[in-house]
Motif scaffolding. Structure first.
Motif, PDB file in Angstrom:
ATOM      1  N   UNK A 290     -10.601  -0.881  14.936  1.00  0.00           N
ATOM      2  CA  UNK A 290      -9.215  -0.472  14.477  1.00  0.00           C
ATOM      3  C   UNK A 290      -8.707  -1.378  13.495  1.00  0.00           C
ATOM      4  N   UNK A 291      -7.889  -1.383  12.569  1.00  0.00           N
ATOM      5  CA  UNK A 291      -7.314  -2.241  11.467  1.00  0.00           C
ATOM      6  C   UNK A 291      -5.931  -1.878  11.304  1.00  0.00           C
ATOM      7  N   UNK A 292      -5.095  -2.759  11.472  1.00  0.00           N
ATOM      8  CA  UNK A 292      -3.421  -2.494  11.452  1.00  0.00           C
ATOM      9  C   UNK A 292      -3.145  -3.335  10.245  1.00  0.00           C
ATOM     10  N   UNK A 293      -2.413  -2.481   9.275  1.00  0.00           N
ATOM     11  CA  UNK A 293      -1.900  -3.010   8.003  1.00  0.00           C
ATOM     12  C   UNK A 293      -0.414  -2.496   7.680  1.00  0.00           C
ATOM     13  N   UNK A 294       0.337  -3.220   6.941  1.00  0.00           N
ATOM     14  CA  UNK A 294       1.568  -2.706   6.332  1.00  0.00           C
ATOM     15  C   UNK A 294       1.422  -1.992   5.156  1.00  0.00           C
ATOM     16  N   UNK A 295       1.967  -0.834   5.080  1.00  0.00           N
ATOM     17  CA  UNK A 295       1.919  -0.068   3.953  1.00  0.00           C
ATOM     18  C   UNK A 295       3.357   0.367   3.236  1.00  0.00           C
ATOM     19  N   UNK A 296       3.429   0.041   2.068  1.00  0.00           N
ATOM     20  CA  UNK A 296       4.945   0.253   1.679  1.00  0.00           C
ATOM     21  C   UNK A 296       5.760   1.488   2.092  1.00  0.00           C
ATOM     22  N   UNK A 297       6.737   1.217   2.577  1.00  0.00           N
ATOM     23  CA  UNK A 297       7.616   2.530   2.887  1.00  0.00           C
ATOM     24  C   UNK A 297       9.158   2.204   2.632  1.00  0.00           C
ATOM     25  N   UNK A 298       9.838   3.405   2.011  1.00  0.00           N
ATOM     26  CA  UNK A 298      11.119   3.162   1.375  1.00  0.00           C
ATOM     27  C   UNK A 298      12.135   2.809   2.438  1.00  0.00           C
ATOM     28  N   UNK A 299      11.759   3.444   3.738  1.00  0.00           N
ATOM     29  CA  UNK A 299      12.871   2.912   4.685  1.00  0.00           C
ATOM     30  C   UNK A 299      12.504   1.866   5.590  1.00  0.00           C
ATOM     31  N   UNK A 300      11.484   1.589   5.828  1.00  0.00           N
ATOM     32  CA  UNK A 300      10.849   0.272   6.705  1.00  0.00           C
ATOM     33  C   UNK A 300      10.514  -0.999   6.052  1.00  0.00           C
ATOM     34  N   UNK A 301      10.480  -0.821   4.636  1.00  0.00           N
ATOM     35  CA  UNK A 301       9.879  -1.940   3.991  1.00  0.00           C
ATOM     36  C   UNK A 301       8.292  -1.996   4.030  1.00  0.00           C
ATOM     37  N   UNK A 302       7.924  -2.149   4.833  1.00  0.00           N
ATOM     38  CA  UNK A 302       6.562  -1.891   5.336  1.00  0.00           C
ATOM     39  C   UNK A 302       6.270  -1.006   6.765  1.00  0.00           C
ATOM     40  N   UNK A 303       5.521   0.080   6.739  1.00  0.00           N
ATOM     41  CA  UNK A 303       5.136   0.875   7.853  1.00  0.00           C
ATOM     42  C   UNK A 303       4.034   0.426   8.687  1.00  0.00           C
ATOM     43  N   UNK A 304       3.951   0.294   9.646  1.00  0.00           N
ATOM     44  CA  UNK A 304       2.801  -0.058  10.721  1.00  0.00           C
ATOM     45  C   UNK A 304       2.123   0.909  10.442  1.00  0.00           C
ATOM     46  N   UNK A 305       0.703   0.553  10.264  1.00  0.00           N
ATOM     47  CA  UNK A 305      -0.448   1.699   9.883  1.00  0.00           C
ATOM     48  C   UNK A 305      -1.737   1.203  10.481  1.00  0.00           C
ATOM     49  N   UNK A 306      -2.053   2.335  11.320  1.00  0.00           N
ATOM     50  CA  UNK A 306      -3.236   2.049  11.997  1.00  0.00           C
ATOM     51  C   UNK A 306      -4.455   2.745  11.576  1.00  0.00           C
ATOM     52  N   UNK A 307      -5.517   2.346  11.098  1.00  0.00           N
ATOM     53  CA  UNK A 307      -6.788   2.929  10.474  1.00  0.00           C
ATOM     54  C   UNK A 307      -7.766   2.868  11.681  1.00  0.00           C
ATOM     55  N   UNK A 308      -8.295   3.816  12.129  1.00  0.00           N
ATOM     56  CA  UNK A 308      -9.079   3.860  13.310  1.00  0.00           C
ATOM     57  C   UNK A 308     -10.366   4.497  13.099  1.00  0.00           C
ATOM     58  N   UNK A 309     -11.617   3.865  13.543  1.00  0.00           N
ATOM     59  CA  UNK A 309     -12.654   4.601  13.636  1.00  0.00           C
ATOM     60  C   UNK A 309     -12.978   5.039  15.160  1.00  0.00           C
ATOM     61  N   UNK A 310     -13.251   6.629  15.154  1.00  0.00           N
ATOM     62  CA  UNK A 310     -13.365   7.095  16.619  1.00  0.00           C
ATOM     63  C   UNK A 310     -14.774   7.103  17.115  1.00  0.00           C
ATOM     64  N   UNK A 311     -15.044   6.636  18.426  1.00  0.00           N
ATOM     65  CA  UNK A 311     -16.003   6.868  19.248  1.00  0.00           C
ATOM     66  C   UNK A 311     -16.999   8.148  18.802  1.00  0.00           C
TER      67      UNK A 311
END
Length: 533
Positions: A463-484
């Motif tokens: 899992x890696x969590x990053x902030x991606x640009x978002x009009x409402x939140x400034x940055x949206x908490x975004x989780x990129x995951x690799x499933x087992x």
């Protein structure tokens, strides 16, 4: 003349309480001066309740005496879990008068997260609004030594959980001035901020640092002491430095009126602008957008507004221009800073509103900002590196965290963890972030903290969590995951799992499954690639 002769007048100055009272930098003295200078002028407006400067001083003294009567003393920690309210302000100032370290906490955190902060700071007493009592009681019960709970607006129809004390009984104490030693370098408050690890850090700020920041902000924000003071709604929560140090205290220092709101409602703010002739507004970009829509719909008269500040996230030039059209007498500028340096630390000059729109702005009058390379060497203007500073507004240090302090003060400068450069006119430009912090909706979210929770899910391998640009939140908490391999998991599964372990604002807005995460040759995840995918 000998050295001892030259210094003899200093040796004759009284010491102890007398010397402390006549020359100290105590935030608890702000309401004392306010009562003398502004008397019956409104200091706080909280719904239907108006508190004058004289009443604010009297209430703060009474609560201060009440806190001392419970056994609290200078250096002890008291936490506040309450929305913006006059009781919050009175409690904060009462702590300041007595040398008790005030610790406003984010009540939207989980009981587990709150317990960590209470235990880490060895909090002995928590003042809590009745609506948050259940969560605070749960957090306190998890502590090795449960805290004494004092409840604002305790519902008499319910049990006083754990022997809770009604806050209102503190007001019954004498309102005579409280005169005890409070040194300039004593901690005023401890605000917890997310770092690059899952455990937040307690930031200790002294009375003198906060006072200097207060005076700096009064100048930069053009608060004037006059027959009428500035008027500003405070919608940013006062458990954040922007709401407490950056908004409230400059108003109280200059005879202004703080309109207190427990949450942001654009209809209420638009109404307040017309009713109270609001002069200053400090809002997040998403709040400005909502307010702009209401102002346009209702034709709100906005000529009284002189300064509008946005922070926490970027706003496009066309949106800022729209605000300038809707608030024709106001400069609309960006301010920036962080808890450790008691903002504002950079503020756009009105003359740079268009020419340097995307910049953080010029450093505060008390702040020396430079750029440093990875070897601890200061670089020339125009060269990118870490933003570092020296300022009397700086924190004392992180509570109980020697490693973090060593890193923060390396090479004789405070390290912000942000990347940027300074142009030829001394204006600071932000370009990237060293720390893995996602700034979403005005809140700082530790990506590692969210990652650790998601990795505890049995179906998630990476899992890696990053902030991606978002009009409402400034940055949206975004989780990129690799499933087992061989397993399945949906976005709703991950979101639901996170809601069980994290505060709501930390829960990912989006969960993206991928086959693999991009990595460097040394195995480090390349998060900058994930932010732009």
């Amino acid at each position: 003349m000998t050295t001892s002769q030259r210094l003899s007048p200093i040796n004759s100055i009284p010491s102890g309480l007398v010397a402390n009272l006549v020359r100290r930098s105590c935030i608890g003295d702000l309401p004392t001066r306010g009562a003398e200078h502004f008397g019956s002028r409104a200091a706080l407006v909280d719904g239907d309740t108006t508190i004058t400067y004289r009443e604010l001083e009297d209430y703060a003294n009474s609560v201060a005496r009440g806190l001392l009567a419970t056994g609290l003393a200078r250096g002890d920690r008291l936490a506040i879990a309450a929305s913006n309210s006059w009781q919050f302000v009175v409690t904060f100032l009462a702590c300041a008068k007595t040398g008790i370290v005030c610790m406003p906490i984010n009540y939207s955190l989980s009981a587990e997260e709150i317990e960590f902060q209470l235990s880490d700071a060895s909090v002995g007493t928590v003042v809590v609004a009745d609506e948050h009592l259940r969560k605070i009681a749960q957090a306190s019960a998890r502590m090795l030594v449960p805290a004494q709970i004092v409840v604002i607006g305790l519902d008499e129809g319910r049990s006083k959980a754990g022997g809770a004390v009604p806050w209102e009984t503190l007001l019954e104490h004498n309102s005579a001035p409280v005169e005890v030693i409070v040194e300039d370098t004593d901690p005023l408050h401890c605000l917890y901020t997310s770092g690059t690890t899952s455990s937040p850090k307690g930031v200790l700020a002294s009375h003198s640092s906060v006072l200097i920041a207060t005076l700096s902000n009064t100048i930069q924000m053009r608060h004037q002491r006059d027959t009428a003071g500035s008027v500003m709604p405070i919608v940013l929560p006062m458990f954040h430095c922007a709401g407490l140090d950056g908004s409230l205290l400059p108003l109280l220092a200059t005879g202004g009126t703080a309109l207190l709101y427990r949450s942001f409602d654009p209809d209420l703010i638009a109404g307040a602008i017309a009713r109270f002739e609001v002069t200053h507004l400090i809002l997040l970009p998403v709040m400005w957008e909502a307010l702009l829509e209401i102002v346009r719909q209702q034709g709100t008269v906005t000529e009284s507004v002189r300064l509008g500040i946005y922070s926490m996230a970027y706003m496009t030039l066309d949106r800022v221009d729209a605000l300038r059209a809707a608030f024709p007498n106001a400069d609309i500028v960006m301010a920036s800073g962080q808890t450790e340096t008691i903002p504002a630390n950079e503020l756009q000059w009105p003359g740079h509103q268009r020419t340097k729109h995307g910049a953080w702005g010029s450093p505060a009058i008390t702040t020396d900002v430079r750029i440093m390379d990875k070897n601890g060497v200061l670089v020339d203007r125009g060269v990118e590196g870490e933003i570092v500073c020296r300022t009397p507004q700086l924190m004392i240090g992180y509570w109980n965290n020697a490693d973090a302090n060593s890193a923060a003060f390396a090479h004789g400068w405070f390290h912000s963890g942000d990347i940027g450069y300074i142009d030829d006119e001394g204006v600071v430009w932000f370009t990237d972030r060293l720390k893995d912090i996602v700034k979403s909706g005005g809140e700082n979210v530790s990506s590692r903290e969210v990652e650790e929770v998601i990795l505890a899910h049995p179906s998630v391998r990476e899992c890696a969590v990053v902030g991606r640009p978002h009009e409402r939140w400034g940055e949206a908490v975004t989780a990129i995951i690799v499933v087992e391999e061989g397993l399945e998991v949906s976005e709703s599964d991950i979101v639901g799992f996170c809601k069980e372990h994290l505060a709501g604002y930390k829960v990912p807005k989006e969960v993206v499954p991928v086959e693999s995460l991009p990595r460097t040759a040394t195995g480090k995840i390349e998060k900058h690639k994930l932010r732009t995918r």
